[in-house]
Motif scaffolding. Structure first.
Motif, PDB file in Angstrom:
ATOM      1  N   THR B 557       1.078  -1.078  -0.189  1.00 15.58           N
ATOM      2  CA  THR B 557      -0.200   0.073  -0.284  1.00 15.58           C
ATOM      3  C   THR B 557       0.861   0.877   0.109  1.00 15.58           C
ATOM      4  O   THR B 557       2.122   1.431   0.265  1.00 15.58           O
ATOM      5  N   VAL B 558       0.599   2.624  -0.331  1.00 13.59           N
ATOM      6  CA  VAL B 558       1.091   3.888   0.015  1.00 13.59           C
ATOM      7  C   VAL B 558       1.893   3.860   1.278  1.00 13.59           C
ATOM      8  O   VAL B 558       2.632   4.920   0.773  1.00 13.59           O
ATOM      9  N   ARG B 559       0.696   3.459   1.951  1.00 20.80           N
ATOM     10  CA  ARG B 559       1.696   3.817   3.394  1.00 20.80           C
ATOM     11  C   ARG B 559       2.346   3.596   3.904  1.00 20.80           C
ATOM     12  O   ARG B 559       3.058   3.613   4.837  1.00 20.80           O
ATOM     13  N   MET B 560       3.119   2.205   2.422  1.00 24.34           N
ATOM     14  CA  MET B 560       3.967   1.782   3.506  1.00 24.34           C
ATOM     15  C   MET B 560       5.837   2.180   3.180  1.00 24.34           C
ATOM     16  O   MET B 560       6.927   2.294   3.013  1.00 24.34           O
ATOM     17  N   GLN B 561       5.368   3.622   1.864  1.00 29.92           N
ATOM     18  CA  GLN B 561       6.374   4.419   1.722  1.00 29.92           C
ATOM     19  C   GLN B 561       6.858   5.115   2.888  1.00 29.92           C
ATOM     20  O   GLN B 561       6.199   5.121   3.865  1.00 29.92           O
ATOM     21  N   TYR B 562       7.859   5.668   2.518  1.00 36.24           N
ATOM     22  CA  TYR B 562       8.459   6.576   3.133  1.00 36.24           C
ATOM     23  C   TYR B 562       8.218   8.008   3.455  1.00 36.24           C
ATOM     24  O   TYR B 562       7.262   8.217   3.032  1.00 36.24           O
ATOM     25  N   THR B 563       7.994   8.619   5.117  1.00 38.73           N
ATOM     26  CA  THR B 563       6.811   9.840   5.069  1.00 38.73           C
ATOM     27  C   THR B 563       7.610  10.580   5.002  1.00 38.73           C
ATOM     28  O   THR B 563       9.396  10.212   5.180  1.00 38.73           O
ATOM     29  N   GLY B 564       7.395  12.140   5.122  1.00 38.79           N
ATOM     30  CA  GLY B 564       8.362  13.243   4.709  1.00 38.79           C
ATOM     31  C   GLY B 564       9.519  13.392   6.848  1.00 38.79           C
ATOM     32  O   GLY B 564      10.697  13.032   6.494  1.00 38.79           O
ATOM     33  N   THR B 565       8.641  12.781   7.190  1.00 37.62           N
ATOM     34  CA  THR B 565       9.346  12.893   9.093  1.00 37.62           C
ATOM     35  C   THR B 565      10.138  11.298   8.963  1.00 37.62           C
ATOM     36  O   THR B 565      11.230  11.731   9.659  1.00 37.62           O
ATOM     37  N   SER B 566       9.681  10.018   8.470  1.00 40.03           N
ATOM     38  CA  SER B 566      10.783   9.088   8.612  1.00 40.03           C
ATOM     39  C   SER B 566      12.096   9.318   8.250  1.00 40.03           C
ATOM     40  O   SER B 566      12.995   8.969   8.704  1.00 40.03           O
ATOM     41  N   TYR B 567      11.691  10.325   6.991  1.00 40.84           N
ATOM     42  CA  TYR B 567      13.613  10.657   6.238  1.00 40.84           C
ATOM     43  C   TYR B 567      14.363  11.286   6.775  1.00 40.84           C
ATOM     44  O   TYR B 567      15.535  11.635   7.006  1.00 40.84           O
ATOM     45  N   GLY B 568      13.156  12.531   7.275  1.00 38.06           N
ATOM     46  CA  GLY B 568      14.410  14.037   7.877  1.00 38.06           C
ATOM     47  C   GLY B 568      14.684  13.515   9.609  1.00 38.06           C
ATOM     48  O   GLY B 568      15.470  14.071   9.719  1.00 38.06           O
ATOM     49  N   MET B 569      13.524  13.069  10.051  1.00 33.47           N
ATOM     50  CA  MET B 569      13.804  13.300  11.950  1.00 33.47           C
ATOM     51  C   MET B 569      14.998  13.473  11.855  1.00 33.47           C
ATOM     52  O   MET B 569      15.798  13.899  13.352  1.00 33.47           O
ATOM     53  N   SER B 570      15.647  11.855  11.663  1.00 39.07           N
ATOM     54  CA  SER B 570      17.259  11.392  12.455  1.00 39.07           C
ATOM     55  C   SER B 570      17.954  12.072  12.458  1.00 39.07           C
ATOM     56  O   SER B 570      18.352  12.575  13.278  1.00 39.07           O
ATOM     57  N   ILE B 571      17.485  13.391  11.140  1.00 35.75           N
ATOM     58  CA  ILE B 571      19.080  14.151  10.898  1.00 35.75           C
ATOM     59  C   ILE B 571      17.930  15.432  11.907  1.00 35.75           C
ATOM     60  O   ILE B 571      19.132  15.928  12.524  1.00 35.75           O
ATOM     61  N   VAL B 572      16.950  15.342  11.816  1.00 34.51           N
ATOM     62  CA  VAL B 572      16.729  16.497  12.469  1.00 34.51           C
ATOM     63  C   VAL B 572      16.626  17.149  14.087  1.00 34.51           C
ATOM     64  O   VAL B 572      17.343  17.566  14.689  1.00 34.51           O
ATOM     65  N   GLU B 573      16.796  15.314  14.050  1.00 31.91           N
ATOM     66  CA  GLU B 573      16.611  15.491  16.075  1.00 31.91           C
ATOM     67  C   GLU B 573      18.556  15.454  16.454  1.00 31.91           C
ATOM     68  O   GLU B 573      18.885  16.070  18.075  1.00 31.91           O
ATOM     69  N   PHE B 574      19.191  15.493  15.621  1.00 30.92           N
ATOM     70  CA  PHE B 574      20.375  15.848  16.150  1.00 30.92           C
ATOM     71  C   PHE B 574      20.871  16.972  16.728  1.00 30.92           C
ATOM     72  O   PHE B 574      22.377  17.619  17.723  1.00 30.92           O
ATOM     73  N   PHE B 575      19.733  18.453  15.850  1.00 31.80           N
ATOM     74  CA  PHE B 575      20.179  19.253  16.364  1.00 31.80           C
ATOM     75  C   PHE B 575      18.917  20.079  16.915  1.00 31.80           C
ATOM     76  O   PHE B 575      18.888  20.688  17.571  1.00 31.80           O
ATOM     77  N   ARG B 576      18.984  18.653  18.480  1.00 34.94           N
ATOM     78  CA  ARG B 576      17.552  19.637  19.314  1.00 34.94           C
ATOM     79  C   ARG B 576      17.849  20.076  19.970  1.00 34.94           C
ATOM     80  O   ARG B 576      16.812  21.231  20.335  1.00 34.94           O
ATOM     81  N   PRO B 577      18.998  20.821  20.269  1.00 32.23           N
ATOM     82  CA  PRO B 577      18.123  21.957  20.970  1.00 32.23           C
ATOM     83  C   PRO B 577      18.986  23.552  20.488  1.00 32.23           C
ATOM     84  O   PRO B 577      17.945  24.604  21.098  1.00 32.23           O
ATOM     85  N   PHE B 578      18.661  23.290  18.932  1.00 34.39           N
ATOM     86  CA  PHE B 578      18.417  24.728  18.142  1.00 34.39           C
ATOM     87  C   PHE B 578      17.118  24.136  17.279  1.00 34.39           C
ATOM     88  O   PHE B 578      16.692  26.023  16.980  1.00 34.39           O
ATOM     89  N   VAL B 579      16.487  23.387  17.769  1.00 30.52           N
ATOM     90  CA  VAL B 579      15.406  22.863  16.543  1.00 30.52           C
ATOM     91  C   VAL B 579      14.245  21.906  17.969  1.00 30.52           C
ATOM     92  O   VAL B 579      14.758  21.227  18.632  1.00 30.52           O
ATOM     93  N   GLN B 580      13.134  22.599  17.988  1.00 30.42           N
ATOM     94  CA  GLN B 580      12.243  22.014  18.610  1.00 30.42           C
ATOM     95  C   GLN B 580      11.197  21.212  18.341  1.00 30.42           C
ATOM     96  O   GLN B 580      10.585  21.556  16.906  1.00 30.42           O
ATOM     97  N   VAL B 581      11.329  19.969  18.502  1.00 28.72           N
ATOM     98  CA  VAL B 581      10.888  18.695  17.906  1.00 28.72           C
ATOM     99  C   VAL B 581       9.639  18.181  18.934  1.00 28.72           C
ATOM    100  O   VAL B 581      10.149  18.066  19.547  1.00 28.72           O
ATOM    101  N   ARG B 582       8.017  18.285  18.113  1.00 29.06           N
ATOM    102  CA  ARG B 582       7.090  18.068  18.924  1.00 29.06           C
ATOM    103  C   ARG B 582       6.693  16.737  18.382  1.00 29.06           C
ATOM    104  O   ARG B 582       6.495  16.844  17.685  1.00 29.06           O
ATOM    105  N   THR B 583       6.100  16.202  19.726  1.00 33.36           N
ATOM    106  CA  THR B 583       5.750  14.770  18.981  1.00 33.36           C
ATOM    107  C   THR B 583       4.801  14.700  19.788  1.00 33.36           C
ATOM    108  O   THR B 583       4.532  14.396  20.526  1.00 33.36           O
ATOM    109  N   TYR B 584       3.735  13.885  19.245  1.00 31.41           N
ATOM    110  CA  TYR B 584       2.275  13.570  19.244  1.00 31.41           C
ATOM    111  C   TYR B 584       2.398  11.894  19.438  1.00 31.41           C
ATOM    112  O   TYR B 584       2.104  11.578  18.283  1.00 31.41           O
ATOM    113  N   TYR B 585       2.389  10.904  20.126  1.00 29.77           N
ATOM    114  CA  TYR B 585       1.860   9.564  19.578  1.00 29.77           C
ATOM    115  C   TYR B 585       1.349   8.546  20.853  1.00 29.77           C
ATOM    116  O   TYR B 585       1.023   9.001  21.871  1.00 29.77           O
ATOM    117  N   SER B 586      -0.212   8.448  20.857  1.00 30.10           N
ATOM    118  CA  SER B 586      -0.736   7.568  21.423  1.00 30.10           C
ATOM    119  C   SER B 586      -0.395   6.541  21.947  1.00 30.10           C
ATOM    120  O   SER B 586      -0.923   6.505  22.877  1.00 30.10           O
TER     121      SER B 586
END
Lengths: 217, 651
Positions: B557-586
């Protein structure tokens, strides 16, 4: 012999007091018409400008036309069309208003004496009348509830400014170009106010400006 | 100068034509585009003659009988005029099919008119020669672009974006006026050329006051907050012009002011360099974290402004330490990157506009597989992505290479300068890498794979007028990459206006650029050869095709593809103090879990700080004065009277 200038100024002062004390809108509009004519006549009656160019004559005629007929006519139409209840509804009572008006005359005399301007003879009385008219206009704007009385107060303010101009300037009629500009402003103001009045009365079923307080955020 | 003024009048005529014929929708668009194109071509001719003849032409006229408005066209102005006259007509052409709702014809005409005003005012900013004309054209530029942003004023977000923009630009303008007034109080002359006579300490103050204005216009971190709001809100052609051309006026201001001040303190270079590094790295990191296609491009503009500033900073440090090779290459790389960015950023914005036009969405997580349905747009976007990532054989590589060249030349310095330049090289490399991951993410999500939403599946290629500008821009991007020499020489010509800079010999530059071009051409040759070879080898073989990234599943299904978050988040999280990442996970709690949701948002630290630390306390404080506004007209009038009396008594 009756001094015509002083008589006119007295009429103006009386009209100011009368407008402060009048209870009916229609009466107020009529008083404004009278006051407008008188104010436009004043510069003609001052002694030291006997020679008039044709431009000045036309100018004064237009002035009388606008102040005495056009603006009061527009106000009359506004009162008619919006079907305002004819009472004025003051914040400050009629008698108190007249008293304030008398007080304002005293203050004006005081101010005029304190200004120590070198005025032509007789012009100091004009200045006193002018300041009284202005201050009463402002008072009328503050002390009355209806939107249309604000317009009238504004007109009175303009009359006062015009008189001050008369008292202070050397009566070359080019100086009146400025006055004329102010007059046009007032005319447009009255027209716009008519439209706004119409809208206010449509929106609130009344032209009481206290209702406009609801519009603030 | 006559030719230049003629071009501006023709462009103006285009705007007035649009306003006067708005009832005839197609005629208006065609006439407007023709006039704008003609005006800009005349303008390019004027610029070309100026660049060749290298004499300064001036023009002045009196305004309101009080001020003299004077304009002069020198090499630096001419260089910044090229993108204005080259890119804006393409944007106008792009509008032909982009603005296709005849019902909005009046609004479109107004939009065209303000675009005209923007073009003219930018050209005037670039040629302004005294304080008055500079401030005047700067304001016209800011206001006209505000009206362009407000095109879709019915939408709440658009209005909000417009207000944020006008706030930033006007607050910036206040600093500019303060700087110009300070300068005037010391020189007593309106001419920009008199700035050199100021005392050195005042020069520093003037430069940094003006830097606030130019920085907020250019989108330098942390003054970039308006960019990611205004660019998504504006129509795509306008975003292209604003991001590609208008924000460069900020860079022009910085370089021009540096030139006329003639100051050689090292502090200018250091501050510009540090600002460039911060903007560059954080811009691209935020771009990685965003989902809105145009927001990503807006942040990428912040990144590119960072690269431009790094180049300019290296140039200024080079001048300060007397290393003219470093200075020449740093500035040349900076200027060439200005030109390059004004090519590939509109290209990308035009691509984003086509995607928006074709699918109705600009959220990359809703797109996918577009390259199969929108071939030209897809290829254009790919070319733009490669160019903006600084990959050979495209133009972005050339300008970044020049900056690298200057920076490496500066490594002979000692102490703090050495560390700064080392940091600049590292952050440039960092930016390059992050930009590649950012644009591979955008291109992969939007154009490759399978469509993630029915709208993306129904996408259609856009019309000729929208694809043609993209083809032109892609071709120029490739051309500069393959034959960089004339363009680098052009940037070097533009630098002649900076008097404190002794340019290196053209032959020394030519050696570098010709080798660069030769390598790029070999690269393209090898690439084409491989493609042909592949064609030949596969000719006899059977080629099967399946769903993209199906990975052998029987029921992908198309939902098995990479999403924007899954592709970029590992890099973004590296910059944690300068970038605020808010996640909502039920979360998953039961054995048979119900519907689970996951959402992540990347927030801009500059914006958060601005809102939390400055705006909120201010609103709270001012809220204490709310009682003054009670709604009684009578009392308002008495306020006026009291004010008048107080003024009369005490003034």
């Amino acid at each position: 012999m009756i001094n015509l200038t002083e008589a006119t100024l007295v009429v103006i002062l009386l009209s100011v007091l009368l407008s402060l004390g009048s209870t009916r809108l229609m009466a107020l509009v009529q008083i404004m018409a009278l006051q407008g004519v008188m104010v436009s006549l004043t510069p003609l009656l001052l002694k030291h400008n006997e020679a008039f160019s044709s431009g000045a004559i036309i100018f004064y005629q237009v002035m009388i036309l606008i102040k005495g007929i056009l603006i009061p006519g527009l106000l009359y139409l506004a009162v008619k069309r919006v079907a305002i209840k004819r009472e004025i509804e003051p914040f400050v009572g009629y008698h108190a208003s007249i008293l304030v008006g008398l007080g304002l005359i005293l203050v004006s005399v005081f101010i005029t004496n304190n200004l120590r301007l070198s005025l032509a003879s007789g012009n100091d009385i004009v200045l006193i009348t002018a300041i009284t008219t202005m201050a009463s206009g402002l008072f009328l704007m503050m002390a009355r509830r209806k939107a249309i009385t604000q317009v009238i107060g504004y007109l009175m303010l303009e009359n006062g400014i015009y008189l001050i101009g008369t008292a202070l300037t050397n009566h070359t009629h080019t100086i009146y170009v400025v006055e004329f500009g102010v007059l046009l402003d007032v005319l447009v103001g009255v027209m716009i106010m008519g439209i706004i009045l119409h809208n206010i009365s449509r929106a609130f079923d009344d032209v009481d400006t206290t209702l406009l307080g609801r519009l603030k955020d | 100068m006559d030719i230049f003024l003629l071009s501006l009048s023709v462009v103006c005529a285009g705007g007035l034509f649009a306003l006067s014929t708005y009832r005839l929708f197609r005629l208006m668009k065609a006439g407007y585009i023709a006039l704008t194109l003609a005006g800009c071509l005349i303008g390019l001719y004027a610029v070309a003659t100026t660049l060749q003849s290298d004499e300064v032409v001036t023009f002045s006229g009196s305004w309101l009988h009080l001020f003299t408005l004077s304009f002069s066209l020198d090499a630096l102005s001419a260089f910044f005029l090229i993108p204005i006259f080259a890119v804006c007509p393409l944007a106008a052409l792009y509008n032909f099919h982009y603005m296709d709702k005849a019902a909005d014809s009046g609004r479109v005409a107004v939009n065209f008119f303000f675009l005209t005003l923007l073009i003219v005012s930018m050209a005037l900013v670039a040629t302004a020669d005294n304080i008055i004309s500079f401030a005047l054209s700067w304001e016209i530029m800011s206001l006209s672009s505000f009206f362009l942003v407000m095109h879709d004023y019915q939408k709440k977000e658009t209005r909000q974006a417009g207000y944020i923009y006008i706030l930033f630009t006007q607050a910036g303008a206040m600093f500019l006026f303060a700087a110009l007034a300070l300068a005037y109080s010391y020189t007593g002359s309106f001419a920009l050329s008199s700035f050199a006579t100021m005392p050195a300490s005042i020069k520093v103050v003037v430069f940094f006051l003006a830097l606030v204005c130019f920085g907020s216009k250019a989108g330098v971190f942390p003054l970039h907050t308006w960019l990611p709001h205004a660019h998504p809100a504006a129509p795509s052609a306008i975003s292209g012009v604003m991001s590609g051309v208008m924000i460069k006026m900020g860079i022009y201001g910085i370089i021009r002011l540096y030139g006329v001040l003639g100051a050689t303190d090292i502090i200018f270079g250091q501050v510009i360099l540090v600002l460039g590094m911060i903007s560059g790295v954080l811009g691209v990191v935020y771009a990685l974290g965003k989902q809105d296609l145009k927001k990503i491009l807006a942040y990428s503009s912040v990144e590119n402004i960072g690269i431009i500033l790094i180049g300019a900073g290296i140039g200024m440090i080079g001048i300060a330490v007397g290393d003219m090779v470093m200075a020449s290459f740093g500035f040349a790389g900076s200027l060439l990157h200005v030109f390059n960015h004004s090519l590939f950023k509109p290209l990308l914005f035009f691509g984003a506009g086509s995607v928006l036009h074709g699918t109705g969405t600009k959220n990359v997580d809703q797109l996918g597989g577009l390259v199969k349905r929108m071939t030209t747009t897809g290829k254009g976007f790919l070319f733009g992505s490669l160019a903006i990532s600084g990959l050979p054989p495209f133009n972005g590589f050339v300008s970044e290479f020049l900056i690298y060249f200057g920076a490496f030349h500066g490594l002979t310095q000692k102490g703090a300068t050495f560390i700064l330049i080392m940091l600049a090289i590292i952050s440039l490399a960092f930016i390059g890498g992050l930009a590649i991951s950012c644009f591979s993410r955008v291109f992969g999500l939007a154009f490759l794979g399978e469509p993630r939403s029915p709208e993306a599946a129904k996408a259609h290629e856009t019309d000729f007028s929208m694809t043609f500008p993209m083809v032109v821009l892609s071709a120029v991007c490739l051309l500069i990459g393959l034959f960089p020499d004339p363009f680098v020489q052009m940037a070097m010509l533009g630098l002649k206006s900076i008097t404190s800079l002794n340019l290196v010999e053209t032959s020394a530059v030519a050696v570098v650029t010709q080798n660069l071009g030769f390598a790029a051409r070999i690269f393209v040759g090898v690439f084409l050869f491989t493609v042909v070879l592949r064609k030949i080898f596969y000719r006899q073989k059977e080629i099967g095709s399946g769903g993209t990234w199906g990975c052998g599943f029987t029921q992908p299904t198309v939902r098995m593809q990479y999403t924007g978050t899954s592709y970029g988040m590992s890099i973004v999280e590296f910059f944690r103090p300068f970038v605020q990442v808010r996640t909502y996970y039920s979360g998953i709690s039961k054995i048979f879990p119900g519907r689970t949701t996951y959402e992540s948002r990347v927030d801009d630290i500059a914006e958060i700080t601005l809102v939390d630390r400055i705006v909120t306390p201010f609103v709270f404080l001012l809220g204490k004065f709310r009682w003054i506004q009670h709604g009684h007209i009578q009392l308002y009038i008495s306020y006026i009277i009291v004010t008048i009396i107080v003024l009369l008594l005490f003034m």
